[in-house]
Scaffold this active site. Structure first.
Site, PDB file in Angstrom:
ATOM      1  N   LEU A 157      -9.336  68.509  23.542  1.00 57.81           N
ATOM      2  CA  LEU A 157      -8.586  67.710  22.563  1.00 57.81           C
ATOM      3  C   LEU A 157      -7.969  66.492  23.263  1.00 57.81           C
ATOM      4  O   LEU A 157      -6.759  66.326  23.318  1.00 57.81           O
ATOM      5  CB  LEU A 157      -7.504  68.572  21.897  1.00 57.81           C
ATOM      6  CG  LEU A 157      -6.933  68.031  20.591  1.00 57.81           C
ATOM      7  CD1 LEU A 157      -7.961  68.080  19.464  1.00 57.81           C
ATOM      8  CD2 LEU A 157      -5.688  68.823  20.167  1.00 57.81           C
ATOM      9  N   GLY A 158      -8.844  65.644  23.786  1.00 57.78           N
ATOM     10  CA  GLY A 158      -8.396  64.395  24.428  1.00 57.78           C
ATOM     11  C   GLY A 158      -8.419  63.265  23.404  1.00 57.78           C
ATOM     12  O   GLY A 158      -8.157  63.480  22.221  1.00 57.78           O
ATOM     13  N   ARG A 159      -8.765  62.065  23.878  1.00 61.92           N
ATOM     14  CA  ARG A 159      -8.762  60.901  22.980  1.00 61.92           C
ATOM     15  C   ARG A 159      -9.723  61.108  21.817  1.00 61.92           C
ATOM     16  O   ARG A 159      -9.348  60.970  20.652  1.00 61.92           O
ATOM     17  CB  ARG A 159      -9.185  59.650  23.753  1.00 61.92           C
ATOM     18  CG  ARG A 159      -8.239  59.221  24.855  1.00 61.92           C
ATOM     19  CD  ARG A 159      -8.796  57.969  25.518  1.00 61.92           C
ATOM     20  NE  ARG A 159      -7.997  57.534  26.623  1.00 61.92           N
ATOM     21  CZ  ARG A 159      -8.186  57.922  27.883  1.00 61.92           C
ATOM     22  NH1 ARG A 159      -9.162  58.761  28.193  1.00 61.92           N
ATOM     23  NH2 ARG A 159      -7.403  57.468  28.851  1.00 61.92           N
ATOM     24  N   ARG A 236     -21.169  64.724  26.783  1.00 65.98           N
ATOM     25  CA  ARG A 236     -22.161  64.584  27.842  1.00 65.98           C
ATOM     26  C   ARG A 236     -23.199  65.692  27.712  1.00 65.98           C
ATOM     27  O   ARG A 236     -22.850  66.854  27.433  1.00 65.98           O
ATOM     28  CB  ARG A 236     -21.504  64.704  29.222  1.00 65.98           C
ATOM     29  CG  ARG A 236     -20.782  63.462  29.680  1.00 65.98           C
ATOM     30  CD  ARG A 236     -21.744  62.317  30.031  1.00 65.98           C
ATOM     31  NE  ARG A 236     -21.067  61.129  30.518  1.00 65.98           N
ATOM     32  CZ  ARG A 236     -20.701  60.085  29.751  1.00 65.98           C
ATOM     33  NH1 ARG A 236     -20.954  60.070  28.466  1.00 65.98           N
ATOM     34  NH2 ARG A 236     -20.097  59.047  30.299  1.00 65.98           N
ATOM     35  N   ASP A 260     -25.793  63.601  20.547  1.00 64.95           N
ATOM     36  CA  ASP A 260     -26.002  62.190  20.894  1.00 64.95           C
ATOM     37  C   ASP A 260     -26.307  62.038  22.379  1.00 64.95           C
ATOM     38  O   ASP A 260     -26.598  60.944  22.849  1.00 64.95           O
ATOM     39  CB  ASP A 260     -24.726  61.397  20.538  1.00 64.95           C
ATOM     40  CG  ASP A 260     -24.876  59.893  20.770  1.00 64.95           C
ATOM     41  OD1 ASP A 260     -25.894  59.330  20.330  1.00 64.95           O
ATOM     42  OD2 ASP A 260     -23.973  59.290  21.384  1.00 64.95           O
ATOM     43  N   GLU A 265     -30.995  61.829  30.449  1.00 62.14           N
ATOM     44  CA  GLU A 265     -31.194  60.596  29.676  1.00 62.14           C
ATOM     45  C   GLU A 265     -31.910  59.551  30.516  1.00 62.14           C
ATOM     46  O   GLU A 265     -31.700  59.506  31.729  1.00 62.14           O
ATOM     47  CB  GLU A 265     -29.830  60.073  29.197  1.00 62.14           C
ATOM     48  CG  GLU A 265     -29.175  61.068  28.253  1.00 62.14           C
ATOM     49  CD  GLU A 265     -27.803  60.639  27.769  1.00 62.14           C
ATOM     50  OE1 GLU A 265     -27.402  59.484  28.029  1.00 62.14           O
ATOM     51  OE2 GLU A 265     -27.129  61.456  27.128  1.00 62.14           O
ATOM     52  N   HIS A 283     -27.781  58.458  22.483  1.00 62.19           N
ATOM     53  CA  HIS A 283     -26.519  58.059  23.108  1.00 62.19           C
ATOM     54  C   HIS A 283     -25.992  56.744  22.513  1.00 62.19           C
ATOM     55  O   HIS A 283     -25.840  55.748  23.236  1.00 62.19           O
ATOM     56  CB  HIS A 283     -26.698  57.944  24.631  1.00 62.19           C
ATOM     57  CG  HIS A 283     -25.409  58.091  25.382  1.00 62.19           C
ATOM     58  ND1 HIS A 283     -25.321  58.694  26.605  1.00 62.19           N
ATOM     59  CD2 HIS A 283     -24.148  57.700  25.083  1.00 62.19           C
ATOM     60  CE1 HIS A 283     -24.067  58.655  27.028  1.00 62.19           C
ATOM     61  NE2 HIS A 283     -23.334  58.069  26.109  1.00 62.19           N
TER      62      HIS A 283
HETATM   63  C1  8YV Z   1     -21.978  54.382  26.938  1.00 68.74           C
HETATM   64  C2  8YV Z   1     -20.449  56.421  27.497  1.00 68.74           C
HETATM   65  O1  8YV Z   1     -23.106  54.733  26.212  1.00 68.74           O
HETATM   66  O2  8YV Z   1     -18.284  55.507  27.642  1.00 68.74           O
HETATM   67  C3  8YV Z   1     -19.043  56.402  27.985  1.00 68.74           C
HETATM   68  O3  8YV Z   1     -18.666  57.302  28.756  1.00 68.74           O
HETATM   69  O4  8YV Z   1     -21.169  57.296  27.785  1.00 68.74           O
HETATM   70  C4  8YV Z   1     -20.927  55.354  26.557  1.00 68.74           C
HETATM   71  O5  8YV Z   1     -19.924  54.634  25.989  1.00 68.74           O
HETATM   72  C5  8YV Z   1     -22.406  54.136  28.330  1.00 68.74           C
HETATM   73  O6  8YV Z   1     -21.373  54.067  29.221  1.00 68.74           O
HETATM   74  C6  8YV Z   1     -23.190  52.846  28.416  1.00 68.74           C
HETATM   75  O7  8YV Z   1     -23.447  52.593  29.743  1.00 68.74           O
END
Ligand code: 8YV
Length: 320
Positions: A157-159, A236, A260, A265, A283
């Site tokens: 329950l973070g941001r 993640r 997502d 990836e 993503h």
């Molecule tokens: C981006 C992310 O897709 O902020 C993050 O941790 O995974 C995403 O916002 C990514 O950082 C784009 O490089």
């Protein structure tokens, strides 16, 4: 106007970035693109000693070997809130500052999360495929599941988790969470992940990535969630045991999922591609014009502050 090579700091780009960020960086710094280099070794041998900053991404950041090889490295500015792709401990041990882009992407990520919470139980992606494949006339789709009154379990329950909870309240979901930190919120707190999963209809993953949460969502958690349960992951790919997810979906040990993010990836496993009861996006949670601009502005602001000898606006807290 390109930066003056005599007076500008030299930066190493280690990930893919939108053209507008590259263009802005180019006005102030001399850039070296390791991500697209034909011969990364040759590039590093030539420019390594002159590199003072790295621009990293959420999916690709520098490991300890690269960090330690760049003897004049001062700062790593990551175009992401998540910093698990960068070896932050190795950087901080050496006194290298690491910055990220918190807050500016929270709403977009929570919006996609909320969309997923509706999409998976209501079978929206499946319905679209059904229509596009011309199957409407031949067969009606099976019914979906509504979300009002269902139990939502938030893992972390973070941001993002908190922003998601606000949205979920509006949809009439009954909210519980598990977090390692005590929170002063009106939601039910569960002492562990399994009891949360057992008591949830939808399990929403919004904790940090990295080694501490690798495969946290595993076969045992899917079995606790049960055959009517849904998994949603906008955090993640490493947090979910993907093989166990494939097996749970195929054997209908959970009802469905929406994700997502993936373990490897930009690859999504074939087995998931072939599964009907999952919604997948590549993503894109923070991929809006507005948010990517705001993230780019933070990357630039952190670099500018550092090279002006000022405190950086959004440092990654000490991870050592
Ligand atoms: C981006 C992310 O897709 O902020 C993050 O941790 O995974 C995403 O916002 C990514 O950082 C784009 O490089």
């Amino acid at each position: 106007m390109a930066a003056d090579p005599k007076n500008s700091a030299e930066l190493l780009l280690v990930a893919f970035f939108p053209p507008f960020l590259r263009a802005d960086l180019e006005k102030e710094y001399v850039l070296h693109d390791l991500f697209n280099a034909d011969d990364p070794e040759a590039l590093l041998a030539e420019v390594g000693p002159r590199i003072r900053g790295i621009v990293a991404g959420g999916m690709k950041g520098p490991d300890a070997e690269l960090i330690n090889r760049l003897e004049n490295l001062e700062i790593i500015s990551s175009f992401s809130v998540g910093f698990d792709a960068t070896d932050v401990v190795a950087a901080q041990k050496r006194g290298v500052i690491v910055t990220h882009t918190p807050d500016v992407l929270t709403d977009d990520v929570a919006d996609l999360g909320m969309a997923f919470i509706i999409m998976a139980p209501r079978r929206i992606a499946e319905a679209e495929r059904h229509l596009r494949a011309g199957k409407w006339k031949q067969a009606r789709m099976d019914l979906g599941t509504n979300v009002r009154g269902k139990k939502l379990g938030i893992v972390g329950l973070g941001r993002v988790g908190s922003a998601l909870a606000k949205r979920a309240e509006g949809f009439g979901l009954d909210i519980g969470f598990h977090d390692i930190v005590e929170k002063d919120v009106p939601y039910r707190r569960y002492p562990d992940l399994l009891s949360l999963a057992e008591d949830s209809d939808i399990l929403f993953v919004s904790c940090q990535g990295g080694e501490s949460t690798r495969n946290l969502i595993n076969a045992e958690v899917f079995d606790a969630l049960g055959p009517k349960g849904f998994l949603v992951n906008v955090a993640r790919g490493t947090i979910v045991d993907e093989d166990a997810l494939v097996a749970a979906l195929q054997d209908k040990r959970i009802a469905g999922a929406a994700v997502d993010v993936f373990r490897d990836e930009p690859n999504a496993p074939e087995a998931l591609m072939a599964t009907e009861n999952i919604v997948m996006t590549p993503h894109i949670a923070s991929s809006t014009h507005e948010t990517r601009r705001a993230m780019a502005d933070l990357v630039l602001a952190n670099l500018r502050a550092h090279f002006a000898g000022e405190p950086v606006p959004t440092p990654v807290p000490d991870q050592r």
